[in-house]
Design a protein around this motif. Structure first.
Motif, PDB file in Angstrom:
ATOM      1  N   TRP A  24     -41.230 -60.023  27.843  1.00  0.00           N
ATOM      2  CA  TRP A  24     -40.377 -60.207  29.008  1.00  0.00           C
ATOM      3  C   TRP A  24     -41.152 -60.988  30.065  1.00  0.00           C
ATOM      4  O   TRP A  24     -42.313 -60.701  30.338  1.00  0.00           O
ATOM      5  N   LEU A  25     -40.499 -61.960  30.681  1.00  0.00           N
ATOM      6  CA  LEU A  25     -41.125 -62.781  31.714  1.00  0.00           C
ATOM      7  C   LEU A  25     -40.695 -62.354  33.116  1.00  0.00           C
ATOM      8  O   LEU A  25     -41.215 -62.901  34.103  1.00  0.00           O
ATOM      9  N   VAL A  26     -39.757 -61.408  33.213  1.00  0.00           N
ATOM     10  CA  VAL A  26     -39.289 -60.915  34.510  1.00  0.00           C
ATOM     11  C   VAL A  26     -39.167 -59.399  34.446  1.00  0.00           C
ATOM     12  O   VAL A  26     -39.041 -58.812  33.367  1.00  0.00           O
ATOM     13  N   GLU A  27     -39.207 -58.770  35.614  1.00  0.00           N
ATOM     14  CA  GLU A  27     -39.022 -57.334  35.741  1.00  0.00           C
ATOM     15  C   GLU A  27     -37.708 -57.070  36.477  1.00  0.00           C
ATOM     16  O   GLU A  27     -37.165 -57.955  37.157  1.00  0.00           O
ATOM     17  N   VAL A  28     -37.202 -55.838  36.347  1.00  0.00           N
ATOM     18  CA  VAL A  28     -36.032 -55.443  37.112  1.00  0.00           C
ATOM     19  C   VAL A  28     -36.388 -55.512  38.600  1.00  0.00           C
ATOM     20  O   VAL A  28     -37.443 -55.034  39.027  1.00  0.00           O
ATOM     21  N   GLY A  29     -35.524 -56.135  39.377  1.00  0.00           N
ATOM     22  CA  GLY A  29     -35.776 -56.315  40.797  1.00  0.00           C
ATOM     23  C   GLY A  29     -36.324 -57.682  41.145  1.00  0.00           C
ATOM     24  O   GLY A  29     -36.342 -58.057  42.322  1.00  0.00           O
ATOM     25  N   ASP A  30     -36.782 -58.447  40.118  1.00  0.00           N
ATOM     26  CA  ASP A  30     -37.279 -59.788  40.387  1.00  0.00           C
ATOM     27  C   ASP A  30     -36.141 -60.729  40.766  1.00  0.00           C
ATOM     28  O   ASP A  30     -35.013 -60.601  40.263  1.00  0.00           O
ATOM     29  N   VAL A  31     -36.446 -61.686  41.605  1.00  0.00           N
ATOM     30  CA  VAL A  31     -35.497 -62.742  41.947  1.00  0.00           C
ATOM     31  C   VAL A  31     -35.709 -63.904  40.981  1.00  0.00           C
ATOM     32  O   VAL A  31     -36.839 -64.367  40.791  1.00  0.00           O
ATOM     33  N   VAL A  32     -34.635 -64.353  40.346  1.00  0.00           N
ATOM     34  CA  VAL A  32     -34.723 -65.464  39.404  1.00  0.00           C
ATOM     35  C   VAL A  32     -33.851 -66.607  39.887  1.00  0.00           C
ATOM     36  O   VAL A  32     -32.850 -66.403  40.581  1.00  0.00           O
ATOM     37  N   THR A  33     -34.253 -67.810  39.517  1.00  0.00           N
ATOM     38  CA  THR A  33     -33.474 -69.004  39.832  1.00  0.00           C
ATOM     39  C   THR A  33     -32.760 -69.480  38.578  1.00  0.00           C
ATOM     40  O   THR A  33     -33.102 -69.087  37.459  1.00  0.00           O
ATOM     41  N   ILE A  34     -31.779 -70.333  38.770  1.00  0.00           N
ATOM     42  CA  ILE A  34     -31.014 -70.873  37.640  1.00  0.00           C
ATOM     43  C   ILE A  34     -31.949 -71.624  36.693  1.00  0.00           C
ATOM     44  O   ILE A  34     -32.781 -72.427  37.126  1.00  0.00           O
ATOM     45  N   ASP A  35     -31.818 -71.327  35.420  1.00  0.00           N
ATOM     46  CA  ASP A  35     -32.600 -71.946  34.334  1.00  0.00           C
ATOM     47  C   ASP A  35     -34.057 -71.506  34.302  1.00  0.00           C
ATOM     48  O   ASP A  35     -34.881 -72.118  33.612  1.00  0.00           O
ATOM     49  N   GLN A  36     -34.401 -70.436  35.003  1.00  0.00           N
ATOM     50  CA  GLN A  36     -35.753 -69.898  34.915  1.00  0.00           C
ATOM     51  C   GLN A  36     -35.915 -69.126  33.610  1.00  0.00           C
ATOM     52  O   GLN A  36     -35.076 -68.292  33.273  1.00  0.00           O
ATOM     53  N   PRO A  37     -36.984 -69.358  32.823  1.00  0.00           N
ATOM     54  CA  PRO A  37     -37.203 -68.572  31.606  1.00  0.00           C
ATOM     55  C   PRO A  37     -37.385 -67.097  31.958  1.00  0.00           C
ATOM     56  O   PRO A  37     -38.159 -66.761  32.861  1.00  0.00           O
ATOM     57  N   VAL A  38     -36.673 -66.240  31.237  1.00  0.00           N
ATOM     58  CA  VAL A  38     -36.732 -64.810  31.539  1.00  0.00           C
ATOM     59  C   VAL A  38     -37.302 -63.984  30.397  1.00  0.00           C
ATOM     60  O   VAL A  38     -37.748 -62.849  30.598  1.00  0.00           O
ATOM     61  N   VAL A  39     -37.296 -64.526  29.176  1.00  0.00           N
ATOM     62  CA  VAL A  39     -37.797 -63.763  28.043  1.00  0.00           C
ATOM     63  C   VAL A  39     -38.265 -64.724  26.967  1.00  0.00           C
ATOM     64  O   VAL A  39     -37.726 -65.829  26.816  1.00  0.00           O
ATOM     65  N   GLU A  40     -39.315 -64.321  26.248  1.00  0.00           N
ATOM     66  CA  GLU A  40     -39.806 -65.092  25.107  1.00  0.00           C
ATOM     67  C   GLU A  40     -39.406 -64.368  23.842  1.00  0.00           C
ATOM     68  O   GLU A  40     -39.691 -63.172  23.687  1.00  0.00           O
ATOM     69  N   VAL A  41     -38.704 -65.058  22.948  1.00  0.00           N
ATOM     70  CA  VAL A  41     -38.235 -64.434  21.719  1.00  0.00           C
ATOM     71  C   VAL A  41     -38.776 -65.194  20.518  1.00  0.00           C
ATOM     72  O   VAL A  41     -39.118 -66.377  20.609  1.00  0.00           O
ATOM     73  N   GLU A  42     -38.850 -64.508  19.401  1.00  0.00           N
ATOM     74  CA  GLU A  42     -39.264 -65.117  18.146  1.00  0.00           C
ATOM     75  C   GLU A  42     -38.102 -65.064  17.183  1.00  0.00           C
ATOM     76  O   GLU A  42     -37.531 -64.002  16.920  1.00  0.00           O
ATOM     77  N   THR A  43     -37.720 -66.223  16.674  1.00  0.00           N
ATOM     78  CA  THR A  43     -36.688 -66.303  15.662  1.00  0.00           C
ATOM     79  C   THR A  43     -37.353 -66.508  14.310  1.00  0.00           C
ATOM     80  O   THR A  43     -38.582 -66.534  14.203  1.00  0.00           O
ATOM     81  N   ALA A  44     -36.539 -66.659  13.299  1.00  0.00           N
ATOM     82  CA  ALA A  44     -37.085 -66.945  11.976  1.00  0.00           C
ATOM     83  C   ALA A  44     -37.688 -68.335  11.913  1.00  0.00           C
ATOM     84  O   ALA A  44     -38.331 -68.681  10.926  1.00  0.00           O
ATOM     85  N   LYS A  45     -37.494 -69.124  12.956  1.00  0.00           N
ATOM     86  CA  LYS A  45     -37.979 -70.502  12.952  1.00  0.00           C
ATOM     87  C   LYS A  45     -39.132 -70.749  13.920  1.00  0.00           C
ATOM     88  O   LYS A  45     -40.067 -71.469  13.617  1.00  0.00           O
ATOM     89  N   ALA A  46     -39.042 -70.184  15.117  1.00  0.00           N
ATOM     90  CA  ALA A  46     -40.024 -70.549  16.126  1.00  0.00           C
ATOM     91  C   ALA A  46     -40.008 -69.545  17.268  1.00  0.00           C
ATOM     92  O   ALA A  46     -39.159 -68.659  17.342  1.00  0.00           O
ATOM     93  N   MET A  47     -41.005 -69.713  18.178  1.00  0.00           N
ATOM     94  CA  MET A  47     -41.053 -68.974  19.436  1.00  0.00           C
ATOM     95  C   MET A  47     -40.274 -69.779  20.472  1.00  0.00           C
ATOM     96  O   MET A  47     -40.462 -70.993  20.585  1.00  0.00           O
ATOM     97  N   VAL A  48     -39.414 -69.106  21.226  1.00  0.00           N
ATOM     98  CA  VAL A  48     -38.554 -69.800  22.179  1.00  0.00           C
ATOM     99  C   VAL A  48     -38.539 -69.036  23.492  1.00  0.00           C
ATOM    100  O   VAL A  48     -38.406 -67.812  23.502  1.00  0.00           O
TER     101      VAL A  48
END
Length: 454
Positions: A24-48
């Motif tokens: 997770w790149l953000v916590e509950v209570g954090d202020v985020v802007t539009i298009d800010q990355p919020v989480v890093e996930v791993e798929t069967a293909k790559a890290m995104v």
């Protein structure tokens, strides 16, 4: 009045149906802007890194790190239009039924509003959630199958149920609007596996004998003891693809030893030019492959089994096997038939570095038409590789080592390499495969032959 919007795991492209939360790149209570990355996930293909299309305050997260979520499952909720909304005007809010936002859920993949379910509006004071809804602890098999379409979105869920002969119409989904999730199917599989142990009396009396000690021991060993490693992410994707290749493709392998002394000399001459970029052996072999595929296009094809047709492909998108800490991946050099040894080598180097850092995109790992596998880097001479489904062939290259060799009628020490070709016997016969491999070997032994195709 602030509005709470739910952001769901978007479609990551290339047919992917689920992803694992890595960080997770953000916590509950954090202020985020539009298009800010919020989480890093791993798929069967790559890290995104997944960007959020809303600007506001994070009010909830769904899923711990290490949790697998299907596409369309909630990731987090954001309060927009609140006093701490970074946009100041609540521009991310939407009074209609469709989600609003930037539309750039994944830059480079194209986005849009998630089509599966309508947005759920949560109260502003919602607590952080740390896991997706749990599946039912047991599935009751007695009810009759329900009529109408089955509430399943993920092809992975359908395949899992099919592999275990599970009737999806008998399951009650734990997802929104009764959606059947992977957890529901896995719970049903576990219940079915435990049923004979919990209720031994239901076994048919006409079977004539109880299970033998050997079979009981085998059954016990399958469910207890030993270290268990989950087949998911890249490892799971590789397992699925290799198993499918073995099931569907009637493969055959031919191989030949070749004298690579002249190829190594030619490479040394190329790399002796001051200021010129270095050319790798893999790049030279890749260029040889594209020349061979121009002569034998049958091997740059795929099979449409349902239509019972061989589809010969006009472009060569050359995959090459790369071993990384995350497992085996096959990056793809697009339009390799249009490249030179130098340009192909530069692209191989770029993709290899991306593979090592885990930054390859799904698009860079799919769409290959032929694969080059240099297992010689592991210090072995030969192999019978499994074809990278749905391709029709793979060229394997062993280590290049000094060996005794008859050269111009005399015994000499030469640089020898073993080449192997595994091919789909549906697309061609042995004569074509042998012709392809022989041409590759001839170019390795006499690189000047490539001048005819330049």
């Amino acid at each position: 009045m602030p509005q709470v919007l739910e952001f769901k795991l978007p479609d990551l492209g290339e047919g992917l149906t689920e992803a694992e939360i890595v960080r997770w790149l953000v916590e509950v209570g954090d202020v985020v802007t539009i298009d800010q990355p919020v989480v890093e996930v791993e798929t069967a293909k790559a890290m995104v890194e997944v960007p959020c299309p809303y600007g506001g305050v994070v009010t909830a997260r769904f899923g711990d790190e290490g949790t697998e979520l299907p596409v369309g499952a909630p990731l987090l909720t954001v309060a927009v239009g609140s006093p701490v909304d970074p946009s100041g005007d609540g521009s991310a809010a939407d009074s209609g039924t469709e989600d609003s936002g930037s539309g750039n859920v994944l830059v480079g993949y194209g986005t849009g509003a998630p089509p599966v379910r309508r947005r759920r509006v949560r109260p502003q004071g919602v607590k952080a959630a740390v896991a997706v809804p749990a599946a039912p602890e047991a599935v009751v098999p007695e009810p009759e199958p329900v009529a109408g379409p089955v509430a399943v979105v993920s092809p992975l869920v359908r395949r899992l149920a099919r592999q275990h002969d599970l009737d999806l119409r008998r399951l009650a989904g734990s997802g929104p609007d009764g959606l059947i999730l992977r957890a529901d199917v896995e719970s049903a599989i576990r219940s079915a596996a435990e049923a004979p142990v919990a209720e031994p009396a239901v076994a048919p009396a006409a079977s004539g004998a109880s299970a033998s000690p050997a079979s009981s021991a085998s059954s016990a060993s399958s469910v207890s003891g030993g270290e268990r490693v989950a087949l998911r992410g890249v490892r799971g994707a590789v397992a699925d693809k290799l198993a499918r290749s073995r099931r569907e493709i009637p493969d055959a392998t031919c191989w030949v030893d070749a004298d690579a002394t002249e190829l190594m000399a030619a490479r040394a001459s190329m790399n002796s030019v001051a200021g010129a970029s270095k050319v790798s052996v893999l790049a030279l072999l890749a260029r040889i492959c594209t020349a061979a595929l121009a002569r034998y296009p049958e091997l740059n094809s795929t099979v449409d089994q349902e239509a019972r047709e061989i589809v010969r492909l006009p472009q060569v998108h050359l995959g090459f096997a790369a071993q990384t800490e995350r497992g085996l991946v096959v990056p793809v050099v697009r339009d390799a038939h249009e490249g030179t040894a130098e340009s192909i080598g530069a692209e191989i180097a770029r993709l290899t570095e991306a593979a090592r850092t885990g930054t390859l995109t799904p698009a860079q790992l799919t769409g290959g038409t032929f694969t080059l596998n240099n297992y010689g880097v592991f210090g072995v001479d030969g192999s019978t590789p499994i074809i990278n489904h749905p391709e029709a062939a793979m060229l394997g290259v062993g280590r290049i080592v000094p060996k005794p060799w008859v050269h111009e009628g005399q015994l000499a020490v030469r640089q020898v390499v073993q080449l192997s070709l595994t091919f789909d016997h549906r697309v061609c016969d042995g004569g074509t495969a042998g012709g392809f491999l022989r041409y590759v070997a001839d170019c390795v032994e006499r690189p000047a032959l490539l001048l005819r195709s330049l």
